[in-house]
Design a protein around this motif. Structure first.
Motif, short mmCIF file in Angstrom:
data_model
loop_
_atom_site.label_atom_id
_atom_site.label_comp_id
_atom_site.label_asym_id
_atom_site.label_seq_id
_atom_site.Cartn_x
_atom_site.Cartn_y
_atom_site.Cartn_z
N PHE A 351 0.83 -1.20 0.00
CA PHE A 351 0.00 0.00 0.00
C PHE A 351 0.87 1.25 0.00
CE2 PHE A 351 -2.03 3.46 2.35
CZ PHE A 351 -3.14 3.68 1.56
N GLU A 412 -1.36 -6.32 4.35
CA GLU A 412 -1.25 -5.58 3.09
C GLU A 412 -0.91 -6.51 1.93
OE1 GLU A 412 0.90 -1.95 2.94
OE2 GLU A 412 -0.03 -1.13 4.75
N LYS A 451 -0.23 7.50 2.42
CA LYS A 451 0.20 6.71 1.30
C LYS A 451 1.40 7.37 0.63
CE LYS A 451 -1.53 4.32 -2.81
NZ LYS A 451 -2.73 4.03 -3.63
#
Length: 453
Positions: A351, A412, A451
Motif C-alpha cells: 500500500f 497488506e 500513502k
C-alpha cells in the motif's frame, strides 16, 4: 561498554583504534583523551588510598608496640582518628571518580566491524540481498493494513485510544487470532532450530536496566514504574533482549555451556518519544506490542558465525510467510552503542510502496557482557601469560517477529477485494483453520492514512 584497559597504552591498549571507531560512528573522538585523563586522575586518587592505608598500618604497629611497653597511646589514637578520616574521604573521592569514569566510558560505542559501510547517512545503507515469492499478488486498489483489519472487525482503535491515548488500540476477533498465530508460529519456528523458549519478566530493576540499555533509551523509550515505598525504580522492558541479556549476569561460562540460544517472548513497551508523526496510524508503531526475539550468548570466536546464522533464520521465517523482503547492512553512524554491526530485514508494504523494517540483527560482541559480568573460559592462574586479561562471552540479538508490525505487512500483502487470504503457515493456529477471511464490515468513515507518493 569497552574495556578501560583498551584506552591505556601502558596496558597494551590502542586508543587510536577507539578514535577511528568513534569517527566511523560520527561520534566525538575527543572523549577518548578525556577518558584517559579521568583514568589517570582516578588511578592517582586510588593510589592515595593505598598510601594512607600504609600510613595507618605503620601507626597501628606503633600503637601495638607502646601497649606492650605499657606506655600511653592517647596521642597515637588521636593521629589514628585523623588518618582514618582522611582515608575515608580519599576512598569516597576515588569512588566518585570511578562512577564518573564509568559513566563516560558507557558513552563510547562498540568497535565498528570492518564489514559495516562507513557513512553518516542511512541513505548509504547497503542492500545485501533481496527475495520475493513466486506468487504475484494484485498491486492495485490496495487498502492500508489498518483498513483491512477494520473490515475484518479485528481492530478497534477508537476505544483503545479512549483508554490510553495516542497509539492505543484493541485487537479483536480475527485480529487477535492472527497476532496469536504469529506468536505461536514464531516460537515453534525457533524451537525447531534449537532455541529454548523463554518468557522473561516484563519489567526490570533499574540497576540491571542501566547495564543493558543505552542511556538515551531511558528518556526516549522506557516507561518507569514508581513505587510508593521508595524502593528501587523499575522499568517496563522495551524488548525481551533486555532481561535475557541479564539472566546470566555475574556467571562464569565454560565452552561446554555455550552457545545459549533463547527464543524470547514478551510484551514490549515503548514510549516512542521523538517519533511524533512517524507511522502514527494503525499498528506499525505502537506503545505496546508482542515480539519473538533470538538471543544468543556464545564463545567469542563464534559470534560472527552466529550473526550470519541469526539473520538467515529470520529470512527463513519471512520466506515461510512469503513476504518480499531485502536485507540491509546498516551504516556505521546509525549503529547503537552496543552493536558492532547490524543487519535490518525490511519487508515490502505494497500500500505504501516501500520497504519497512521488520527485523534488526546485531552482534554486540562483549560490549554488554562486560558490564553484566558474563565471563568466558576457565580461570587462569595468576602470574601466567594473559592471566590479567578478562575474557567475556559474546552476545547477539535478532528480531524474529514483532507480531503486530509483521501483521501489518501480512495484511497488506494478502488482501483481496473481498477479504484476506490467510498465509498457509498460519492456518493451523487459527480456529477452524480457515484459508480465507471475508470482509464483514464496510469502512464507516475514512481512517487516517499516509500513502507514499
Amino acid at each position: 561498554m569497552l574495556d578501560i584497559n583498551d584506552f591505556i597504552t601502558a596496558r597494551e591498549g590502542d586508543p587510536e583504534k577507539i578514535r577511528q571507531s568513534q569517527k566511523k560512528r560520527n561520534a566525538p573522538t575527543e572523549i577518548v583523551d578525556e577518558i584517559i585523563e579521568q583514568f589517570e586522575v582516578h588511578r592517582k586518587t586510588q593510589y592515595g588510598v593505598t598510601q594512607i592505608s600504609a600510613e595507618l598500618k605503620t601507626l597501628q604497629q606503633g600503637i601495638t608496640a607502646r601497649k606492650k611497653k605499657g606506655e600511653g597511646i592517647d596521642d597515637l589514637l588521636a593521629q589514628k582518628d585523623e588518618i582514618t578520616q582522611r582515608r575515608t574521604a580519599q576512598e569516597k573521592a576515588a569512588a566518585d571518580l570511578l562512577v564518573q569514569l564509568e559513566a563516560k566510558l558507557k558513552t563510547v560505542g562498540n568497535y565498528v566491524h570492518e564489514s559495516v559501510p562507513v557513512s553518516t547517512t542511512e541513505d548509504d545503507n547497503v542492500v545485501v540481498r533481496s527475495w520475493k515469492p513466486e506468487t504475484v499478488r494484485p498491486a492495485e486498489a490496495l487498502l492500508s493494513h489498518h483498513q483491512v483489519l477494520a473490515r475484518l472487525e479485528g481492530y478497534d482503535q477508537e476505544r483503545g485510544t479512549k483508554l490510553v491515548g495516542h497509539r492505543g488500540y484493541c485487537l479483536t476477533g480475527w485480529g487477535l487470532f492472527l497476532n496469536q498465530a504469529l506468536i505461536n508460529f514464531g516460537l515453534e519456528f525457533l524451537f525447531k532450530r534449537g532455541y529454548t523458549p523463554n518468557q522473561p519478566p516484563f519489567f526490570m530493576d533499574g540497576a540491571f536496566m542501566a547495564k543493558t540499555a543505552q542511556l538515551s533509551q531511558f528518556d526516549e523509550e522506557l516507561y518507569k514504574i514508581t513505587e510508593n515505598d521508595g524502593g528501587d525504580a523499575k522499568y517496563l522492558i522495551a524488548t525481551s533482549e533486555q532481561p535475557l541479556s541479564a539472566l546470566h549476569s555475574d556467571e562464569w561460562l565454560n565452552p561446554a555451556d555455550l552457545p545459549i540460544k533463547y527464543a524470547g517472548y514478551s510484551t514490549c513497551f515503548r514510549k516512542e518519544a521523538g517519533k511524533h508523526g512517524h507511522d502514527a496510524w494503525g499498528l506499525f508503531r505502537i506503545h505496546q506490542f508482542e515480539k519473538i526475539e533470538q538471543f544468543v550468548i556464545c564463545n567469542p570466536e563464534d559470534s560472527w558465525k552466529h550473526y550470519d546464522e541469526m539473520i538467515n533464520i529470520s529470512e527463513e521465517f519471512y520466506k515461510a510467510l512469503e513476504l518480499p523482503y531485502r536485507v540491509v547492512s546498516i551504516v556505521s553512524a546509525a549503529l547503537n552503542n552496543a552493536a558492532s554491526a547490524k543487519y535490518d530485514l525490511e519487508a515490502m508494504f505494497p500500500f505504501q510502496k516501500e520497504y519497512k523494517e521488520l527485523v534488526s540483527c546485531s552482534n554486540c560482541t562483549d560490549y554488554q557482557t562486560r558490564e553484566l559480568g558474563i565471563r568466558f573460559g576457565g580461570k587462569k592462574q595468576k602470574g601466567l601469560p594473559g592471566a590479567e586479561k578478562k575474557v567475556f562471552a559474546h552476545a547477539l540479538n535478532a528480531t524474529l517477529c514483532a507480531t503486530e508490525r509483521t501483521l501489518c505487512c501480512v495484511l497488506e500483502n494478502y488482501q483481496t477485494p473481498d477479504g484476506f487470504t490467510v498465509p498457509e503457515v498460519l492456518r493451523k493456529y487459527l480456529p477452524g483453520q480457515p484459508e480465507f477471511l471475508p470482509y464483514t464490515k464496510d469502512l464507516a468513515k475514512e481512517i487516517p492514512i499516509r500513502k507514499k507518493a
